[in-house]
Write an enzyme that holds these catalytic residues in place. Sequence first.
Site, PDB file in Angstrom:
ATOM      1  N   CYS A  84      -2.025  -4.777  -5.450  1.00 36.56           N
ATOM      2  CA  CYS A  84      -2.518  -6.040  -4.894  1.00 36.56           C
ATOM      3  C   CYS A  84      -1.444  -7.123  -4.987  1.00 36.56           C
ATOM      4  O   CYS A  84      -0.546  -7.062  -5.842  1.00 36.56           O
ATOM      5  CB  CYS A  84      -3.739  -6.519  -5.677  1.00 36.56           C
ATOM      6  SG  CYS A  84      -5.210  -5.530  -5.436  1.00 36.56           S
TER       7      CYS A  84
ATOM      8  N   GLU B 142       0.832  -1.209   0.000  1.00 34.57           N
ATOM      9  CA  GLU B 142       0.000   0.000   0.000  1.00 34.57           C
ATOM     10  C   GLU B 142       0.868   1.261   0.000  1.00 34.57           C
ATOM     11  O   GLU B 142       2.105   1.177   0.064  1.00 34.57           O
ATOM     12  CB  GLU B 142      -0.958  -0.047   1.200  1.00 34.57           C
ATOM     13  CG  GLU B 142      -1.888  -1.248   1.087  1.00 34.57           C
ATOM     14  CD  GLU B 142      -2.932  -1.340   2.196  1.00 34.57           C
ATOM     15  OE1 GLU B 142      -2.804  -0.636   3.215  1.00 34.57           O
ATOM     16  OE2 GLU B 142      -3.866  -2.138   2.022  1.00 34.57           O
TER      17      GLU B 142
ATOM     18  N   GLU C 162      -1.661 -10.251  -6.034  1.00 34.62           N
ATOM     19  CA  GLU C 162      -1.670 -11.029  -7.280  1.00 34.62           C
ATOM     20  C   GLU C 162      -0.937 -10.276  -8.381  1.00 34.62           C
ATOM     21  O   GLU C 162      -0.134 -10.834  -9.130  1.00 34.62           O
ATOM     22  CB  GLU C 162      -3.115 -11.293  -7.754  1.00 34.62           C
ATOM     23  CG  GLU C 162      -3.991 -12.037  -6.766  1.00 34.62           C
ATOM     24  CD  GLU C 162      -4.739 -11.116  -5.807  1.00 34.62           C
ATOM     25  OE1 GLU C 162      -4.142 -10.138  -5.306  1.00 34.62           O
ATOM     26  OE2 GLU C 162      -5.920 -11.389  -5.554  1.00 34.62           O
TER      27      GLU C 162
ATOM     28  N   CYS D 228      -9.767  -9.261  -6.628  1.00 41.00           N
ATOM     29  CA  CYS D 228     -10.555  -8.099  -7.071  1.00 41.00           C
ATOM     30  C   CYS D 228     -10.679  -8.126  -8.596  1.00 41.00           C
ATOM     31  O   CYS D 228      -9.966  -8.869  -9.284  1.00 41.00           O
ATOM     32  CB  CYS D 228      -9.902  -6.802  -6.594  1.00 41.00           C
ATOM     33  SG  CYS D 228      -8.445  -6.318  -7.529  1.00 41.00           S
TER      34      CYS D 228
HETATM   35  N1  THU Z   1      -6.007  -6.841  -2.043  1.00 44.06           N
HETATM   36  C1  THU Z   1      -5.174  -7.712  -2.692  1.00 44.06           C
HETATM   37  O1  THU Z   1      -3.943  -7.672  -2.514  1.00 44.06           O
HETATM   38  N2  THU Z   1      -5.722  -8.607  -3.540  1.00 44.06           N
HETATM   39  C2  THU Z   1      -7.058  -8.717  -3.783  1.00 44.06           C
HETATM   40  O2  THU Z   1      -7.455  -9.428  -4.707  1.00 44.06           O
HETATM   41  C3  THU Z   1      -8.005  -8.002  -2.938  1.00 44.06           C
HETATM   42  C4  THU Z   1      -7.441  -6.824  -2.233  1.00 44.06           C
HETATM   43  C5  THU Z   1      -5.407  -5.851  -1.144  1.00 44.06           C
HETATM   44  C6  THU Z   1      -5.448  -4.451  -1.691  1.00 44.06           C
HETATM   45  C7  THU Z   1      -5.370  -3.652  -0.406  1.00 44.06           C
HETATM   46  O3  THU Z   1      -4.003  -3.508  -0.079  1.00 44.06           O
HETATM   47  C8  THU Z   1      -6.038  -4.518   0.617  1.00 44.06           C
HETATM   48  O4  THU Z   1      -6.100  -5.816   0.070  1.00 44.06           O
HETATM   49  C9  THU Z   1      -7.445  -4.068   0.986  1.00 44.06           C
HETATM   50  O5  THU Z   1      -8.218  -3.898  -0.139  1.00 44.06           O
END
Ligand code: THU
Length: 165
Positions: free
Chosen positions: A76, A67, A78, A110
């Site tokens: 993210c 983040e 993935e 997501c």
């Molecule tokens: N997040 C992921 O890393 N992968 C996903 O498929 C869903 C969300 C992360 C993004 C963010 O840092 C945190 O989860 C909350 O949304």
Amino acid sequence: MDRVESSTAGVQVKEQSPGLLSQDAVQKLIQQAQAAKQQAYCPYSRFRVGAALLTLDNRVITGCNVENACYNLGVCAERNAIAKAVSEGCRSFKAIAIASDLQEQFISPCGGCRQFIREFGSDWDVYLSKPDGSYLKMSVDELLPVSFGPEELSMKKVLDIPNEY
Ligand code: THU
């Protein structure tokens, strides 16, 4: 779609089709995603995610979410794993396992990550896991049906587009 319970809840042994990952290989990939989750940098959401990508030549490349104080710049897990793999010369994948701290739910990628995963084919496997090691296996095509991919860009198009475009 396959759903497999954790060993603590009683392993459901599934029939093995040729070319599929063994139960052992899946559990190992999930463990690698869980290990990657430990590296998550998520001071804002406090939502840790890890991913482990298995390449066609059996390498495992991991990623976690990263983040940023400028919230919309976060990456993210993935996407991080896929970008790492591509930058190391890997573009063909067998599977990706995803791990989070959600106890009651399989972590679901997501929409943006689904599209990012789909870039490298619709016919490979995504393992959505829980911390106890149980998982839901879905194909990329199941996660993102009727998708738009690189093939579309080389398909026949209408070319008499007016100048204002
Ligand atoms: N997040 C992921 O890393 N992968 C996903 O498929 C869903 C969300 C992360 C993004 C963010 O840092 C945190 O989860 C909350 O949304």
